[in-house]
Design an enzyme around this catalytic site. Structure first.
Site, PDB file in Angstrom:
ATOM      1  N   GLY A 113       1.430   5.176  12.475  1.00  0.00           N
ATOM      2  CA  GLY A 113       2.056   3.927  13.573  1.00  0.00           C
ATOM      3  C   GLY A 113       1.311   3.674  14.659  1.00  0.00           C
ATOM      4  O   GLY A 113       1.170   2.302  14.755  1.00  0.00           O
ATOM      5  N   GLU A 139       8.671   1.954  11.133  1.00  0.00           N
ATOM      6  CA  GLU A 139       9.750   2.867  11.022  1.00  0.00           C
ATOM      7  C   GLU A 139       9.061   4.235  11.124  1.00  0.00           C
ATOM      8  O   GLU A 139       8.342   4.483  10.367  1.00  0.00           O
ATOM      9  CB  GLU A 139      10.512   2.683   9.734  1.00  0.00           C
ATOM     10  CG  GLU A 139      11.153   1.388   9.396  1.00  0.00           C
ATOM     11  CD  GLU A 139      12.469   1.272  10.164  1.00  0.00           C
ATOM     12  OE1 GLU A 139      12.839   2.352  10.726  1.00  0.00           O
ATOM     13  OE2 GLU A 139      13.030   0.209  10.425  1.00  0.00           O
ATOM     14  N   LYS A 195       1.033  -1.187   0.163  1.00  0.00           N
ATOM     15  CA  LYS A 195      -0.002   0.224   0.064  1.00  0.00           C
ATOM     16  C   LYS A 195       0.862   1.275  -0.192  1.00  0.00           C
ATOM     17  O   LYS A 195       1.405   1.831   1.283  1.00  0.00           O
ATOM     18  CB  LYS A 195      -0.811   0.057   1.322  1.00  0.00           C
ATOM     19  CG  LYS A 195      -2.202   0.645   1.155  1.00  0.00           C
ATOM     20  CD  LYS A 195      -2.074   1.906   0.907  1.00  0.00           C
ATOM     21  CE  LYS A 195      -2.218   3.184   1.824  1.00  0.00           C
ATOM     22  NZ  LYS A 195      -1.868   4.573   1.345  1.00  0.00           N
ATOM     23  N   GLU A 227       8.456  16.786  15.251  1.00  0.00           N
ATOM     24  CA  GLU A 227       9.021  16.428  14.015  1.00  0.00           C
ATOM     25  C   GLU A 227       7.983  17.492  12.991  1.00  0.00           C
ATOM     26  O   GLU A 227       7.005  17.453  12.931  1.00  0.00           O
ATOM     27  CB  GLU A 227       8.614  15.155  13.443  1.00  0.00           C
ATOM     28  CG  GLU A 227       9.154  14.798  11.936  1.00  0.00           C
ATOM     29  CD  GLU A 227       8.912  13.636  11.564  1.00  0.00           C
ATOM     30  OE1 GLU A 227       7.759  13.075  11.546  1.00  0.00           O
ATOM     31  OE2 GLU A 227       9.919  12.713  11.219  1.00  0.00           O
ATOM     32  N   CYS A 242      13.151  11.300   7.320  1.00  0.00           N
ATOM     33  CA  CYS A 242      12.759  10.731   8.590  1.00  0.00           C
ATOM     34  C   CYS A 242      13.825  10.907   9.305  1.00  0.00           C
ATOM     35  O   CYS A 242      13.912  11.412  10.626  1.00  0.00           O
ATOM     36  CB  CYS A 242      12.351   9.289   8.672  1.00  0.00           C
ATOM     37  SG  CYS A 242      13.801   8.338   7.826  1.00  0.00           S
ATOM     38  N   GLY A 263       5.904   5.297   8.360  1.00  0.00           N
ATOM     39  CA  GLY A 263       5.249   6.506   8.241  1.00  0.00           C
ATOM     40  C   GLY A 263       5.160   7.477   9.482  1.00  0.00           C
ATOM     41  O   GLY A 263       6.198   7.414  10.363  1.00  0.00           O
TER      42      GLY A 263
HETATM   43  P1  NAD Z   1       1.793   8.725   7.186  1.00  0.00           P
HETATM   44  O1  NAD Z   1       1.947   7.921   8.511  1.00  0.00           O
HETATM   45  O2  NAD Z   1       0.837   9.908   6.886  1.00  0.00           O
HETATM   46  O3  NAD Z   1       1.421   7.868   5.748  1.00  0.00           O
HETATM   47  C1  NAD Z   1       2.608   6.443   5.801  1.00  0.00           C
HETATM   48  C2  NAD Z   1       1.494   5.572   5.054  1.00  0.00           C
HETATM   49  O4  NAD Z   1       0.686   4.750   6.025  1.00  0.00           O
HETATM   50  C3  NAD Z   1       0.822   6.009   3.927  1.00  0.00           C
HETATM   51  O5  NAD Z   1       0.846   5.168   2.896  1.00  0.00           O
HETATM   52  C4  NAD Z   1      -0.699   5.887   4.342  1.00  0.00           C
HETATM   53  O6  NAD Z   1      -1.627   6.107   3.376  1.00  0.00           O
HETATM   54  C5  NAD Z   1      -0.711   5.084   5.352  1.00  0.00           C
HETATM   55  N1  NAD Z   1      -1.584   5.150   6.515  1.00  0.00           N
HETATM   56  C6  NAD Z   1      -1.951   6.375   7.241  1.00  0.00           C
HETATM   57  N2  NAD Z   1      -2.935   5.831   8.271  1.00  0.00           N
HETATM   58  C7  NAD Z   1      -3.143   4.560   8.454  1.00  0.00           C
HETATM   59  C8  NAD Z   1      -3.802   3.782   9.011  1.00  0.00           C
HETATM   60  N3  NAD Z   1      -4.662   4.131   9.799  1.00  0.00           N
HETATM   61  N4  NAD Z   1      -3.730   2.440   8.653  1.00  0.00           N
HETATM   62  C9  NAD Z   1      -3.078   2.199   7.723  1.00  0.00           C
HETATM   63  N5  NAD Z   1      -2.080   2.615   6.788  1.00  0.00           N
HETATM   64  C10 NAD Z   1      -2.129   3.985   7.018  1.00  0.00           C
HETATM   65  O7  NAD Z   1       3.285   9.147   6.703  1.00  0.00           O
HETATM   66  P2  NAD Z   1       3.629  10.073   5.436  1.00  0.00           P
HETATM   67  O8  NAD Z   1       3.249  11.622   5.809  1.00  0.00           O
HETATM   68  O9  NAD Z   1       3.437   9.808   4.264  1.00  0.00           O
HETATM   69  O10 NAD Z   1       5.364  10.157   5.850  1.00  0.00           O
HETATM   70  C11 NAD Z   1       6.028  10.888   6.463  1.00  0.00           C
HETATM   71  C12 NAD Z   1       6.394  10.239   7.977  1.00  0.00           C
HETATM   72  O11 NAD Z   1       7.075   8.958   7.648  1.00  0.00           O
HETATM   73  C13 NAD Z   1       7.051  11.294   8.834  1.00  0.00           C
HETATM   74  O12 NAD Z   1       6.877  11.193  10.066  1.00  0.00           O
HETATM   75  C14 NAD Z   1       8.712  10.363   8.664  1.00  0.00           C
HETATM   76  O13 NAD Z   1       9.675  10.739   9.637  1.00  0.00           O
HETATM   77  C15 NAD Z   1       8.122   9.141   8.685  1.00  0.00           C
HETATM   78  N6  NAD Z   1       9.383   8.298   7.710  1.00  0.00           N
HETATM   79  C16 NAD Z   1      10.093   7.479   8.589  1.00  0.00           C
HETATM   80  C17 NAD Z   1      11.253   6.506   8.029  1.00  0.00           C
HETATM   81  C18 NAD Z   1      11.956   5.624   8.726  1.00  0.00           C
HETATM   82  O14 NAD Z   1      12.520   4.855   8.188  1.00  0.00           O
HETATM   83  N7  NAD Z   1      11.824   5.711  10.006  1.00  0.00           N
HETATM   84  C19 NAD Z   1      11.223   6.991   6.804  1.00  0.00           C
HETATM   85  C20 NAD Z   1      10.630   7.903   6.036  1.00  0.00           C
HETATM   86  C21 NAD Z   1       9.643   8.512   6.479  1.00  0.00           C
END
Ligand code: NAD
Length: 499
Positions: free
Chosen positions: A233, A250, A175, A383, A284, A228
């Site tokens: 998370g 992550e 996804k 963040e 991230c 995410g």
């Molecule tokens: P996000 O959490 O909004 O979305 C990430 C993914 O999760 C998307 O595909 C989204 O559709 C899905 N999602 C959202 N809510 C969900 C739920 N309730 N159930 C299942 N899936 C769901 O994050 P984003 O805005 O796309 O990315 C930015 C974030 O990701 C930042 O906080 C960043 O630090 C983090 N990030 C972490 C790493 C790492 O390796 N630690 C790497 C890159 C980004």
């Protein structure tokens, strides 16, 4: 304009509900593709296809060596298509073409590394503990893996999940982020060309709170790999707990980048800029808190402001651009809100602090630096995910460590020093999953990556990552006839007493 399709059971498929949403190019501001808005029904079809491929047919019967060969082939195809994949990602997330191309050219290494590892997962025969009983350990794939990824480095962060999961023999439903689906759909075609059987990899696009939730709650999904934000998370972790699904998370960070008084200041300036202004801070592992020793603070900030202030903002497709646009409007508004929060908290803005207009139709924020930041301020604790740097002074090594660790996060940290003692001793004291010394933002397929504390659970990359997609199984074989008393557990001492 392209209209994309879901990829389910080896077929490009329109979404069951017939709905699409627009993907907007962050630089031009124009809609460049229509993305299927998948439904719970599409998720169900994809998970069932993945489950069938896991339990019966060519993939289920394949040897680890054969799986490894498929991954090598895929690596070659990704290398041959790196330009196309990189361009798709820039259209979706507005990061620099130079950065995305670099990522795509490096990406095949994950398929080669885990392809090579596929047939090196070895079980064990334990030493005989009771004469009649043979015992061995085997490692088995878990089942259907749900891989959920963000928009900032869409394919890299998905492949960190896919490569070890497939090498271990699982099947996957991906996804991607609703903001960056195109490159994953294109990669699915390369899986097909490489010869992966139908159902091994499936891609369902759509909204997190719709299909993301449907996916993590699906009873046939046994393992979740999520990258995410903290909110998503937490929701995914809670959903996983309901049926004890295996999970890795992550998440975000507020990583400290520490400049000691003995640092090479020119290198450290570049390191500070790499930490926060590369990718417009949308990473991230952003080094969003810069801890600078009091004795060099003013001179260092002066150099930093001069260098960061010379960064060229513009079209991410151009080689002349250093900083691209913010990827999405919600993200842009969040960044501007944090600039106001920092000002309201009394931080001093010494660079940027405002949006830039007139560059394409992009949403740009000037590289922004705040000094006089206290670590307790929101700008130092939360963040932002944008080009906003908080500079914090420290006087002693102990204070630097205390400030660095005083955060809910623990993803990464940087140290700038010429002292061997500090280079060796400081990493052990930092509560972070990755520490760089005189470097920042280096990752490798060989190096486990993940977070302490709220930055996540589990590790991606390196040899250990394949174990995260395997279950250990103990097998006992009774090599002699004559089962002893069935009313007591078969422990060695009982066996000896009875014997
Ligand atoms: P996000 O959490 O909004 O979305 C990430 C993914 O999760 C998307 O595909 C989204 O559709 C899905 N999602 C959202 N809510 C969900 C739920 N309730 N159930 C299942 N899936 C769901 O994050 P984003 O805005 O796309 O990315 C930015 C974030 O990701 C930042 O906080 C960043 O630090 C983090 N990030 C972490 C790493 C790492 O390796 N630690 C790497 C890159 C980004």
């Amino acid at each position: 304009m392209e209209t994309l399709a879901l990829y389910v059971d080896g077929q490009s498929t329109p979404p069951a509900g017939g709905d699409y949403f627009d993907s907007i190019d962050p630089y031009t501001g124009l809609v460049w593709s229509r993305v299927p808005r998948g439904t719970a029904h599409d998720v169900d079809q994809a998970v069932r296809a993945a489950h069938r491929a896991f339990t019966t047919g060519a993939w289920a019967e394949m040897t680890p060596t054969q799986r490894g060969r498929l991954l090598y082939r895929l690596g070659d195809l990704v290398a041959a298509n790196a330009e196309r994949l990189g361009e798709l990602e820039v259209r979706d997330n507005g990061k620099l073409l130079a950065e995305m191309l670099g990522q795509m050219r490096y990406l095949p290494e994950w398929f080669y590394y885990y392809g090579g590892l596929a047939d090196k997962v070895e079980g064990a025969v334990t030493p005989p503990e009771r004469p009649e009983m043979m015992h061995y350990i085997r490692y088995e794939p878990i089942g259907v893996v749900a891989a959920i990824s963000p928009w900032n480095s869409p394919l890299v962060l998905t492949v960190w999940k896919l490569a070890p999961a497939l090498a271990a023999g699982n099947t996957v439903v991906v996804k991607p982020s609703e903001y960056s689906s195109a490159s994953m759909l294109y990669l699915a075609e390369l899986f097909e060309q490489a010869g992966f059987p139908a159902g091994v990899i499936n891609v369902v696009t759509g909204m997190g709170n719709e299909i993301g939730e449907a996916l993590v709650n699906h009873p046939l999904v046994e393992r979740i790999a999520f990258t995410g934000g903290e909110g998503g998370g937490r929701a995914v972790y809670q959903a996983a707990a309901k049926s004890f699904k295996r999970i890795s998370l992550e998440l975000g960070g507020k990583s400290p980048n520490i400049v000691f008084d003995d640092a090479d200041l020119d290198d450290a300036v570049k390191g500070a800029v790499a930490g926060i202004f590369a990718a417009a801070g949308q990473t991230c592992m952003a080094g969003s808190r810069l801890l600078v020793h009091d004795s060099i603070h003013d001179a260092f900030v002066e150099k930093l402001v001069a260098f960061a202030g010379s960064a060229r903002l513009g079209d991410p497709m151009s080689d002349d651009t250093d900083v691209g646009p913010i990827a999405t409007r919600p993200q842009f508004e969040k960044v501007l809100a944090y600039i106001d929060i920092a000002k309201g908290e009394g931080a001093k803005c010494v660079l940027g602090g405002e949006r830039v207009e007139g560059l394409g139709n992009g949403l740009f924020v000037k590289p922004t630096i705040f000094t006089e930041v206290k670590n307790s301020m929101r700008i130092a604790q939360e963040e932002v995910f944008g080009p906003i740097l908080s500079v914090i002074r420290f006087k002693t090594d102990e204070e630097a460590i205390q400030i660095a660790n005083d955060t809910l996060y623990g993803l990464a940290a940087g140290i700038w020093t010429q002292s061997l003692e500090r280079a060796i001793n400081m990493p052990a004291k930092l509560r972070a999953g990755t520490v760089w010394v005189n470097a920042y933002r280096v990752v490798s397929y060989l190096a486990p990556f993940g977070g302490f504390k709220n930055s996540g659970i589990g590790r991606e990359n390196g040899k250990e990552a394949i174990r995260e997609y395997l279950e250990a199984k103990s097998v006992f074989i009774n090599t002699k006839r004559g089962v002893p008393s069935p009313f007591v557990m078969r422990l060695p001492s009982v066996v000896n007493t009875e014997g």
